[in-house]
Design an enzyme around this catalytic site. Sequence first.
Site, PDB file in Angstrom:
ATOM      1  N   TYR A 155       0.579  -1.250   0.317  1.00  6.32           N
ATOM      2  CA  TYR A 155       0.043  -0.006   0.233  1.00  6.32           C
ATOM      3  C   TYR A 155       0.656   1.422  -0.053  1.00  6.32           C
ATOM      4  CZ  TYR A 155      -3.651   3.171   1.718  1.00  6.32           C
ATOM      5  OH  TYR A 155      -4.361   4.357   2.404  1.00  6.32           O
ATOM      6  N   ASP A 240      -1.337  -5.561   9.695  1.00  2.00           N
ATOM      7  CA  ASP A 240      -2.140  -5.112   9.410  1.00  2.00           C
ATOM      8  C   ASP A 240      -3.096  -5.635   8.728  1.00  2.00           C
ATOM      9  OD1 ASP A 240      -4.331  -3.268   7.604  1.00  2.00           O
ATOM     10  OD2 ASP A 240      -2.297  -1.935   7.924  1.00  2.00           O
ATOM     11  N   ILE A 242      -6.289  -4.444   8.288  1.00  2.93           N
ATOM     12  CA  ILE A 242      -7.904  -3.366   8.322  1.00  2.93           C
ATOM     13  C   ILE A 242      -8.526  -4.625   7.146  1.00  2.93           C
ATOM     14  CG2 ILE A 242      -6.297  -2.324   6.523  1.00  2.93           C
ATOM     15  CD1 ILE A 242      -7.308  -0.213   7.309  1.00  2.93           C
TER      16      ILE A 242
END
Length: 481
Positions: A155, A240, A242
């Site tokens: 990302y 992460d 998410i």
Amino acid sequence: MVSPVSEEQNYGLLSRMATNDGHGENSCYFDGWKAYENDPFHPTLNPGGVIQMGLGENQLCLDMLQEWIEKHPEASICTAEGASEFKRIANFQDYHGLPEFRQAIANFMGKVRGGRVKFDADRVVMSGGATGAQEILAFCLADPGDAFLIPTPYYPAFDRDFRWRTGVQLLPIHCSSSNGFKVTEAALESAYEEAQMANIRVKGVLIANPSNPLGTTMDERTLTTLLTFTNRKRIHLVCDEIFAGTVFDEPKFTSITEMITQDDPTYDRDLIHIACSLSKDLGLPGFRIGIVYSYNDTVVNCARRMSSFGLVSSQTQWLIASMLSDEEFTHRLLSESAKRLSERHAIFTSGIGRDGIQCLTSNAGLFCWMDLRKLLKEDTVERELELWKTIVEDVKLNVSPGSSFHCGEPGWFRVCFANLDHETLEEALRRIRRFMEERRRKTIKRRREEMPPLSLPRTREDMSMGSCLPSPHSPLVRATS
């Protein structure tokens, strides 16, 4: 009248933080957003505008959230039904967070992971979105100049979230499409050794599971490799998660928490840390609800103090605590979200598949990792960006080039499909189809132009003589007398 200060003059007046490019926004990833903002698509007001397919938002179940809020006005202190709690909630400012909020978050995290693990509400630390969670962990785990290893592609905003204000470096673990961009032990060791040779101290590994931009989940074998590696090196593993609530197909999502148990001494739990939020699972990025969850007591205490710089408002905590405590609703929401994401993913991939475009096989996320390598004239980043520019400016689709995700293989693009309504997605597919048809026409025309001219007989005598000459491969038997 005072003349405006130029950017060059600011370098002497302002801090290095204010004048550097560490925020990472000087990237074609964000340039695509600007192209959309300057010419946004609207079905009637601007039908020729840019369609936003570069934004990883989950808007497919907002109708369910709105319906719940309408049925539960008491969940908001800004309604007549909920005003009785106004004074208590409006004056609450403890950075630990509302006990009801932390407990609801812990329960929801367990539900998203299939109920296979439980989370301790006392380890839940709130932050201003996943951005704040990542930065808090970077501040807690590393000093300026230290580094975390990170698998590519990754990302683009990690460069901002993890690096910009902390001074921590991100060093690539190079992954390949040959194995679906999976992290291997060899790639981990290579990245670590390169950092050692450069005299850079590695403090940990940062992963996104499910992956952004790949839309894939890590299997237990890969997670075991990461745990073994980080434990052997005595470095941290930041996960992460998410997109944990966006898994819509097999294989199931395996959280890092499932790989470590309190009774199992194999892995040091003090080295394990999780960042997550409600931005993708529920589609509430504007609520800015980020979570740090660490098994390290010192990290939890430090993170909680640092969260003072990015707290979630108390009225938001109160609303979310009420919503997430509705077990029947959250179960139905997660189930319906997975169904809608699966349907939307199928519509998009089958649509571009009819035009000869393939994507990496994925089972999670709000996007596809689209393979346009065959459209590149050369296997270079420059050619990829030329193609990206054509797609944004001519096709009027904001997709994100793989190079902005630090992908080492030119020609991959991330395309988001969950932030659009059905009609806009269909329009995007029509534009892709016209683009591919036009390229095919140009390719056929170019090949015809490149073909050498046919050598035809010039006279009737040439034609008659030519018709009498035997072919060198003629099956006729020659006369011998």
